[in-house]
Design a protein around this motif. Structure first.
Motif, PDB file in Angstrom:
ATOM      1  N   ILE A 122       0.755  -1.374   0.101  1.00 55.82           N
ATOM      2  CA  ILE A 122      -0.111  -0.101   0.067  1.00 55.82           C
ATOM      3  C   ILE A 122       0.710   1.137  -0.094  1.00 55.82           C
ATOM      4  N   VAL A 123       2.031   1.273   0.259  1.00 48.39           N
ATOM      5  CA  VAL A 123       2.985   2.538   0.139  1.00 48.39           C
ATOM      6  C   VAL A 123       4.404   1.905  -0.602  1.00 48.39           C
ATOM      7  N   ASN A 124       5.108   2.985  -0.871  1.00 48.05           N
ATOM      8  CA  ASN A 124       6.289   2.674  -1.514  1.00 48.05           C
ATOM      9  C   ASN A 124       7.574   2.588  -0.475  1.00 48.05           C
ATOM     10  N   ALA A 125       7.373   3.192   0.531  1.00 45.91           N
ATOM     11  CA  ALA A 125       8.545   3.107   1.525  1.00 45.91           C
ATOM     12  C   ALA A 125       8.115   2.808   2.959  1.00 45.91           C
ATOM     13  N   ILE A 126       8.996   2.035   3.527  1.00 43.61           N
ATOM     14  CA  ILE A 126       8.787   1.430   4.855  1.00 43.61           C
ATOM     15  C   ILE A 126       8.358   2.457   6.008  1.00 43.61           C
ATOM     16  N   TYR A 127       8.567   3.648   5.992  1.00 40.51           N
ATOM     17  CA  TYR A 127       8.429   4.654   6.996  1.00 40.51           C
ATOM     18  C   TYR A 127       7.239   5.240   6.858  1.00 40.51           C
ATOM     19  N   GLU A 128       6.564   5.077   5.460  1.00 36.75           N
ATOM     20  CA  GLU A 128       5.273   5.456   5.215  1.00 36.75           C
ATOM     21  C   GLU A 128       4.210   4.793   5.956  1.00 36.75           C
ATOM     22  N   SER A 129       4.404   3.491   6.559  1.00 34.26           N
ATOM     23  CA  SER A 129       3.556   2.664   7.110  1.00 34.26           C
ATOM     24  C   SER A 129       3.847   2.472   8.665  1.00 34.26           C
ATOM     25  N   GLY A 130       4.900   1.970   8.997  1.00 39.22           N
ATOM     26  CA  GLY A 130       5.236   1.586  10.178  1.00 39.22           C
ATOM     27  C   GLY A 130       5.901   2.801  10.989  1.00 39.22           C
ATOM     28  N   PRO A 131       5.602   3.017  12.386  1.00 37.01           N
ATOM     29  CA  PRO A 131       6.352   3.876  13.133  1.00 37.01           C
ATOM     30  C   PRO A 131       7.747   3.407  13.356  1.00 37.01           C
ATOM     31  N   GLU A 132       8.442   4.494  13.701  1.00 40.37           N
ATOM     32  CA  GLU A 132      10.043   4.174  13.630  1.00 40.37           C
ATOM     33  C   GLU A 132      10.624   4.492  15.069  1.00 40.37           C
ATOM     34  N   HIS A 216      -1.495   6.293   5.658  1.00 35.29           N
ATOM     35  CA  HIS A 216      -1.331   4.865   5.945  1.00 35.29           C
ATOM     36  C   HIS A 216      -0.377   4.858   7.527  1.00 35.29           C
ATOM     37  N   TYR A 217       0.444   5.867   7.678  1.00 39.19           N
ATOM     38  CA  TYR A 217       1.388   5.932   8.814  1.00 39.19           C
ATOM     39  C   TYR A 217       0.803   5.604  10.114  1.00 39.19           C
ATOM     40  N   GLY A 218       1.235   4.425  10.595  1.00 41.83           N
ATOM     41  CA  GLY A 218       0.890   4.163  12.006  1.00 41.83           C
ATOM     42  C   GLY A 218      -0.666   3.864  12.294  1.00 41.83           C
ATOM     43  N   MET A 219      -1.232   3.276  11.089  1.00 37.25           N
ATOM     44  CA  MET A 219      -2.748   3.087  11.158  1.00 37.25           C
ATOM     45  C   MET A 219      -2.985   1.554  11.238  1.00 37.25           C
ATOM     46  N   ALA A 220      -1.937   0.950  11.066  1.00 40.46           N
ATOM     47  CA  ALA A 220      -2.355  -0.702  11.037  1.00 40.46           C
ATOM     48  C   ALA A 220      -2.173  -1.143  12.579  1.00 40.46           C
ATOM     49  N   LYS A 221      -2.889  -2.216  12.941  1.00 41.54           N
ATOM     50  CA  LYS A 221      -2.949  -2.836  14.134  1.00 41.54           C
ATOM     51  C   LYS A 221      -2.034  -4.065  14.307  1.00 41.54           C
ATOM     52  N   LYS A 222      -1.522  -4.294  13.133  1.00 37.74           N
ATOM     53  CA  LYS A 222      -0.868  -5.693  13.072  1.00 37.74           C
ATOM     54  C   LYS A 222       0.093  -5.306  12.038  1.00 37.74           C
ATOM     55  N   GLY A 223       1.370  -5.896  11.955  1.00 40.65           N
ATOM     56  CA  GLY A 223       2.248  -5.786  10.774  1.00 40.65           C
ATOM     57  C   GLY A 223       3.615  -6.454  11.051  1.00 40.65           C
ATOM     58  N   HIS A 224       4.458  -6.243  10.251  1.00 36.20           N
ATOM     59  CA  HIS A 224       5.933  -6.883  10.105  1.00 36.20           C
ATOM     60  C   HIS A 224       6.790  -5.985  10.916  1.00 36.20           C
ATOM     61  N   ILE A 225       7.877  -6.494  11.686  1.00 35.26           N
ATOM     62  CA  ILE A 225       9.132  -5.740  12.145  1.00 35.26           C
ATOM     63  C   ILE A 225       9.907  -5.424  11.113  1.00 35.26           C
ATOM     64  N   GLY A 226      10.490  -4.141  10.868  1.00 34.54           N
ATOM     65  CA  GLY A 226      11.354  -3.866   9.963  1.00 34.54           C
ATOM     66  C   GLY A 226      12.449  -3.210  10.285  1.00 34.54           C
ATOM     67  N   LEU A 227      13.486  -3.398   9.563  1.00 30.54           N
ATOM     68  CA  LEU A 227      15.110  -2.867   9.968  1.00 30.54           C
ATOM     69  C   LEU A 227      15.460  -2.106   8.563  1.00 30.54           C
ATOM     70  N   GLN A 228      15.811  -0.831   8.583  1.00 27.90           N
ATOM     71  CA  GLN A 228      16.149   0.074   7.676  1.00 27.90           C
ATOM     72  C   GLN A 228      17.663  -0.001   7.347  1.00 27.90           C
ATOM     73  N   ASP A 229      17.529   0.218   6.016  1.00 27.47           N
ATOM     74  CA  ASP A 229      19.124   0.310   5.271  1.00 27.47           C
ATOM     75  C   ASP A 229      19.129   1.675   4.808  1.00 27.47           C
ATOM     76  N   HIS A 230      19.411   2.712   5.643  1.00 31.01           N
ATOM     77  CA  HIS A 230      19.343   4.143   5.317  1.00 31.01           C
ATOM     78  C   HIS A 230      20.556   4.875   5.088  1.00 31.01           C
ATOM     79  N   GLY A 231      21.648   4.157   4.817  1.00 30.84           N
ATOM     80  CA  GLY A 231      22.805   4.828   4.718  1.00 30.84           C
ATOM     81  C   GLY A 231      23.880   4.787   5.752  1.00 30.84           C
ATOM     82  N   GLY A 232      25.033   4.301   5.630  1.00 27.68           N
ATOM     83  CA  GLY A 232      26.105   3.853   6.450  1.00 27.68           C
ATOM     84  C   GLY A 232      25.720   2.758   7.304  1.00 27.68           C
ATOM     85  N   LEU A 233      26.951   2.033   7.753  1.00 32.74           N
ATOM     86  CA  LEU A 233      26.591   0.704   8.580  1.00 32.74           C
ATOM     87  C   LEU A 233      26.073   0.882   9.711  1.00 32.74           C
ATOM     88  N   THR A 234      25.025  -0.120   9.837  1.00 32.75           N
ATOM     89  CA  THR A 234      24.507  -0.498  11.172  1.00 32.75           C
ATOM     90  C   THR A 234      24.258  -1.926  11.549  1.00 32.75           C
TER      91      THR A 234
END
Length: 244
Positions: A122-132, A216-234
């Motif tokens: 429903i979204v193109n980027a992970i941050y548009e859906s799940g809180p971070e 859609h940000y923060g509206m789901a009551k269930k979903g996946h856990i996500g890890l970000q590849d945002h630039g620089g090593l984590t």
């Protein structure tokens, strides 16, 4: 391409520190083994999302097999290539009410994030859906940060209170608790953020944040856990979760 010599030197020193820490880890006693569950944790319902050997519990957000991420001596590394959102990953399983635990560290001038209730398609980027839950080099970030951009924050919504990251070559410990609308962010043994999803305060903060136009940000009551590849090593390890 312009080369930032100072930043490159910082990064080189950091890699040397990481190599040294890996070498020391090889001399550690067996009772410090990472990516394992104790008998008590198993009885309490904990499960590993990362066993230190494979990424069988993960997939690329809005995609398939994970690419770009590496497992080095039991530690999960994102791509670290400096590309913005190069390959965020999510758990194959969805979770509603849960307690999540993991350990992480970032390289100098790097940042990443942990997401929950992520929805695909429903979204193109992970941050548009799940809180971070924000992860960043708090002390070495080259530009001024907003209060809601420091490690432990609910990114661009709730600033962490009295949060303290460990030195950059050490492991931070994160707990994320979600039960119904109630959310808690813990960092290194201290609760630094607490909020209620979908409350009047939450909607007001959303209206005044970068998520204002993200329906859609923060509206789901269930979903996946996500890890970000945002630039620089984590780096991540000891990723475990239990459903509540």
């Amino acid at each position: 391409m312009k080369i930032n010599t100072y930043k490159n030197m910082k990064y080189l020193v950091y890699l040397i520190l990481i190599a040294f820490s890996y070498g020391m880890a090889g001399c550690a006693p067996k009772d410090t083994a990472i990516n394992t569950l104790t008998k008590k944790e198993v009885e309490e319902g904990w499960e590993l999302l990362f066993d230190g050997k494979s990424l069988e519990n993960w997939k690329t957000f809005n995609g398939g097999k994970v690419t770009g991420w590496e497992i080095v001596d039991g530690v999960l590394n994102n791509s670290g290539v400096g590309s913005d959102h190069g390959g965020d990953i999510i758990s194959k399983k969805e979770f509603q009410d849960f307690e999540l635990y993991m350990e992480w560290k970032v390289s100098p001038e790097s940042n990443s994030g942990i997401f929950f209730h992520v929805q695909e398609g429903i979204v193109n980027a992970i941050y548009e859906s799940g809180p971070e839950y924000q992860l960043i080099d708090d002390k070495g970030w080259p530009t001024e940060l907003k209060d809601s951009q420091y490690s432990g924050a609910n990114y661009d919504m709730h600033a962490p209170q009295e949060a303290e990251v460990v030195p950059i070559d050490e492991w931070n410990k994160t707990r994320l608790i979600v039960k119904g609308p109630h959310v808690e962010h813990w960092l290194n043994g201290k609760k630094v953020v607490e909020y209620e999803l979908w409350s009047d305060e939450w909607y007001e903060l959303k209206e005044n944040s970068k998520w204002k136009e993200r329906e859609h940000y923060g509206m789901a009551k269930k979903g996946h856990i996500g890890l970000q590849d945002h630039g620089g090593l984590t780096m991540f390890r000891n990723i475990k979760i239990r459903e509540l």
